[in-house]
Design an enzyme around this catalytic site. Structure first.
Site, PDB file in Angstrom:
ATOM      1  N   TYR A  18     -21.920   4.790  -0.705  1.00  0.00           N
ATOM      2  CA  TYR A  18     -23.100   5.282  -1.433  1.00  0.00           C
ATOM      3  C   TYR A  18     -23.705   4.174  -2.315  1.00  0.00           C
ATOM      4  O   TYR A  18     -24.895   3.872  -2.182  1.00  0.00           O
ATOM      5  CB  TYR A  18     -22.772   6.550  -2.238  1.00  0.00           C
ATOM      6  N   ASN A  48     -17.361   6.855  -1.543  1.00  0.00           N
ATOM      7  CA  ASN A  48     -17.380   6.151  -2.830  1.00  0.00           C
ATOM      8  C   ASN A  48     -17.887   4.717  -2.747  1.00  0.00           C
ATOM      9  O   ASN A  48     -18.523   4.235  -3.681  1.00  0.00           O
ATOM     10  CB  ASN A  48     -15.966   6.140  -3.437  1.00  0.00           C
ATOM     11  N   VAL A  49     -17.596   4.033  -1.649  1.00  0.00           N
ATOM     12  CA  VAL A  49     -18.077   2.653  -1.508  1.00  0.00           C
ATOM     13  C   VAL A  49     -19.471   2.641  -0.886  1.00  0.00           C
ATOM     14  O   VAL A  49     -20.382   1.950  -1.366  1.00  0.00           O
ATOM     15  CB  VAL A  49     -17.115   1.801  -0.635  1.00  0.00           C
ATOM     16  N   LYS A 109       0.864  -1.181   0.000  1.00  0.00           N
ATOM     17  CA  LYS A 109       0.000   0.000   0.000  1.00  0.00           C
ATOM     18  C   LYS A 109       0.900   1.229   0.000  1.00  0.00           C
ATOM     19  O   LYS A 109       2.038   1.169   0.475  1.00  0.00           O
ATOM     20  CB  LYS A 109      -0.853  -0.003   1.277  1.00  0.00           C
TER      21      LYS A 109
END
Ligand SMILES: NC(=O)C1=CN([C@@H]2O[C@H](COP(=O)(O)OP(=O)(O)OC[C@H]3O[C@@H](n4cnc5c(N)ncnc54)[C@H](O)[C@@H]3O)[C@@H](O)[C@H]2O)C=CC1
Ligand SMILES: CC(C)CC(=O)C(=O)O
Length: 366
Positions: free
Chosen positions: A186, A183-184, A80
């Protein structure tokens, strides 16, 4: 901070500090483990208060990707990146291009994608400098934004967790308390609303909350109130470490199932959920839809193939609950074991000599 001591603790392979004065880039790439293949994991941009906090986040998230990719059956290791900065103010093209060049310098040991604070447009800028980036625009034949697919995986995984808790995977009539409507979350709310679930939402961004209230008739609550709601399911979809000593006693839900990475502040908090009879869908399994989707780009992106693979999240979560019950262990440990055992099997199979064709082995001296 004693960095090597930190790295030894969970056997991190490599930490790369990238600095570019011209663009203001300050990035830390963490490559945790490449036993299964190149390390794939997103780039998070966040306004960290200290460098120590950024390093901590990079290594925790990087290790999580090793487990996520292994559990998802991907031939990929874990890594990451964190970029230190405010994603609303500090981004520029030079920054992402400079970062792309640093990734290129790693020659495929690390492949990036989106995470909190970065977008498809940012990945496209990285792509100007390197091919070791996924989640770029569909115009390049790629998979684009992984978040809706992560949401679909989280929805399916939540249904598997509901089956475990209630003996029925229907979410109709269930109340789901959603933390963070980004973003996830919704698109996750969209799936839940369509199935007839009632939604309680919170976010530090008032506009995000209002959007969910308008679109799904969700009930809005203040960020600090989300844990104590009279709900069936708690879906953490913001930042990590939110299952902790302060929040667990407030929970009235029977299920914790959401997309956030590193939900348990410490492992003992997974034990505490188990002790209270709360079904916990391990974060790195339920949120693996996005990485499954972007990883498919490495084979030439095929949406149908990727979605079929994302659907296996239901079975993976179910299998984890079975292992947990069989072995008398909490679900987070069952998930970790599943991932660790796969890595170990592949590591053992690699003990057999195979000439790689790279570098200076004894046969190339002739
Ligand atoms: N985007 C993806 O495909 C994937 C995301 N995840 C994880 O899911 C989580 C959400 O990711 P995204 O939706 O992409 O991020 P995002 O940044 O679009 O959404 C996060 C939302 O949480 C809100 N938030 C932050 N702190 C909060 C707090 N204390 N209380 C309430 N709301 C808060 C933000 O304002 C934002 O609206 C993150 O932990 C991310 O690492 C995991 C796998 C894949
Ligand atoms: C956003 C994904 C594509 C990869 C990732 O970093 C994750 O799953 O956390």
């Amino acid at each position: 901070m004693e960095i090597f001591k930190k790295m030894e603790e969970h056997d991190y392979e490599q930490l790369v500090f990238c600095q570019d004065k011209n663009s203001g880039l300050k990035a830390i790439i963490c490559i945790h483990d490449t036993t299964l293949g190149p390390a794939l994991g997103g780039t998070r941009m966040w306004n960290y208060e200290t460098e120590e906090e950024a390093i901590e986040d990079a290594i925790r998230l990087g290790r999580g990707m090793t487990y996520k990719n292994a559990a998802a059956g991907l031939n990929l290791g874990g890594g990451k990146t964190v970029i230190i900065g405010d994603p609303l103010k500090d981004k520029n093209e030079e920054m992402f291009r400079a970062f792309g060049r640093f990734i290129q310098g790693l020659n495929g040991r690390y492949i990036t994608a989106e995470d909190v604070g970065t977008t498809v447009a940012d990945m496209d800028m990285i792509h100007e400098e390197t091919d070791f980036v996924t989640g770029i625009s569909p115009a390049f034949g790629s998979s684009g934004n992984p978040s809706p697919v992560t949401a679909y995986g989280a929805y399916i995984g939540m249904k598997a967790a509901a089956m475990e808790a209630y003996g029925d995977d229907s979410l109709e009539g269930k109340t789901v308390a959603v933390q963070g409507v980004g973003n996830v979350a919704y698109p996750l709310c969209e799936y839940l609303h369509k199935e007839g679930a009632k939604l309680i939402v919170t976010d530090i961004n008032k506009e995000a909350v209002q959007r969910a209230v308008d679109a799904f008739g969700a009930t809005a609550v203040e960020p600090g109130e989300i844990y104590s709601q009279d709900a069936d399911i708690f879906a953490p979809c913001a930042m990590g470490a939110i299952i902790n000593d302060e929040t667990i006693p407030q929970l009235k839900v029977k299920v914790v199932a959401g997309s956030a990475n590193n939900q348990l502040k410490e492992e003992r908090h997974g034990d505490e959920l188990e002790a209270r009879g709360i079904v916990y869908a391990p974060d790195f399994v339920i949120n693996s839809g996005g990485v499954i989707n972007v990883a498919d780009e490495l084979y030439g992106y095929n949406n149908e193939r990727a979605m079929k693979r994302v659907e296996t999240i239901y079975d993976s979560i179910t299998r984890i609950f079975e292992i947990a019950k069989r072995d008398g262990i909490p679900s987070y440990i069952a998930a970790e074991r599943m991932a660790e055992e796969r890595i170990e099997r592949v590591r053992n199979s690699r003990s057999q000599f195979l000439r790689s064709g790279h570098g200076h082995d004894i046969l190339s001296r002739r």
